[in-house]
Design a protein around this motif. Sequence first.
Motif: not given
Length: 183
Positions: A34-53
């Motif tokens: 990834s070109t994003d910042f390398v950070i620990p993703h919180p629980e809410s990241f799962k919603d972002t994952l579904r959108e990206l998928i």
Amino acid sequence: MFETSHLVLRAYRNSDADALQEMLNTYSVSIGASTDFVIPHPESFKDTLRELINKWTFYAVVEEKATGAFVGNAALRAQNKRDRDALLGIALVPEKWGKGYGTEVVNFLAEYAFDGLGMHRVSLEVFANNERAIALYKQAGFVQEGVKRKAAWIQGKWVDNVLMGILEEDFRETQQQAQQEKP
């Protein structure tokens, strides 16, 4: 559901969110994928994952056929439909690196892009310091087509982003050569 010699590529399920988040929170995966910042993703990241998928034309969770163990994910996006160009993406958990799974997934994705989606070419981008991935892509028949110089800030230094691609006819030739080399 699709299968290779050792793997199953299947549709995403909500129950996959934990494994995907854990993989993407693994430093060695995140720094190379990834070109994003390398950070620990919180629980809410799962919603972002579904959108990206949902933005990918083809998205699959990869599991070991024998054990059902989570291996990673694989994806294709028809980024230029008129010219039939698909973008390839893959991420595997580090415990599964070096087992040939990346080769199986990349070969499957290329074949599916050409035979299943009717693509003319498959493109990808990889950081120049990811030598294992570059070797894998070259083995599958991808060629370097360009370089974005100093395009990614990784571990305190600028790293080139290598642009690679494979045309359908090159993929067919690579497949034919592999068949001829088999004993």
